[in-house]
Design a protein around this motif. Structure first.
Motif, PDB file in Angstrom:
ATOM      1  N   VAL A 220      54.605 -40.887  -3.675  1.00 33.41           N
ATOM      2  CA  VAL A 220      53.778 -39.802  -4.176  1.00 33.41           C
ATOM      3  C   VAL A 220      52.343 -40.309  -4.201  1.00 33.41           C
ATOM      4  CG1 VAL A 220      53.355 -38.309  -6.169  1.00 33.41           C
ATOM      5  CG2 VAL A 220      55.685 -38.961  -5.587  1.00 33.41           C
TER       6      VAL A 220
ATOM      7  N   VAL B  51      48.580 -40.139  -5.791  1.00 28.27           N
ATOM      8  CA  VAL B  51      47.787 -39.732  -6.953  1.00 28.27           C
ATOM      9  C   VAL B  51      46.373 -40.267  -6.802  1.00 28.27           C
ATOM     10  CG1 VAL B  51      49.728 -39.605  -8.570  1.00 28.27           C
ATOM     11  CG2 VAL B  51      48.507 -41.746  -8.315  1.00 28.27           C
TER      12      VAL B  51
ATOM     13  N   SER C 200      57.603 -41.978  -7.331  1.00 29.08           N
ATOM     14  CA  SER C 200      57.394 -40.789  -8.158  1.00 29.08           C
ATOM     15  C   SER C 200      57.464 -41.090  -9.654  1.00 29.08           C
ATOM     16  CB  SER C 200      58.387 -39.693  -7.789  1.00 29.08           C
ATOM     17  OG  SER C 200      59.710 -40.160  -7.944  1.00 29.08           O
TER      18      SER C 200
ATOM     19  N   TYR D  63      47.778 -35.650  -9.478  1.00 24.70           N
ATOM     20  CA  TYR D  63      48.431 -35.552  -8.179  1.00 24.70           C
ATOM     21  C   TYR D  63      47.427 -35.032  -7.158  1.00 24.70           C
ATOM     22  CZ  TYR D  63      52.869 -36.208 -10.589  1.00 24.70           C
ATOM     23  OH  TYR D  63      53.898 -36.721 -11.334  1.00 24.70           O
TER      24      TYR D  63
ATOM     25  N   LYS E 151      50.943 -33.867  -2.495  1.00 25.03           N
ATOM     26  CA  LYS E 151      52.152 -33.399  -3.179  1.00 25.03           C
ATOM     27  C   LYS E 151      52.344 -31.906  -2.944  1.00 25.03           C
ATOM     28  CE  LYS E 151      54.569 -33.113  -7.484  1.00 25.03           C
ATOM     29  NZ  LYS E 151      55.230 -33.979  -8.363  1.00 25.03           N
TER      30      LYS E 151
END
Length: 69
Positions: A4, A6, A30, A45, A49
């Protein structure tokens, strides 16, 4: 392991990645991303995503309504 992405919104000091500064883009699992975003409020995020959610399977073509003129 799902990665993920960020973006760090403030300075965060982590055992895993060391010191992360504002604006740093981090790709991590994640679970850790959720920790940074929800528990620490040190990240948000990124669009990646949202783009991944858009790639989810769509309804089958037979279920979609056909429009004709």
């Amino acid at each position: 392991m799902e990665l993920v992405e960020v973006e760090i919104t403030g300075q965060a000091i982590t055992a895993r990645y060391g010191t992360l500064s504002t604006g740093t883009i981090l790709r991590t699992d994640s679970e850790f991303a959720k920790h940074l975003v929800e528990d620490c409020a040190a990240a948000k995020y990124t669009v990646a995503k949202a783009a991944k959610a858009a790639e989810l399977p769509k309804k089958p073509a037979a279920a979609q309504k056909k429009t004709t003129k």
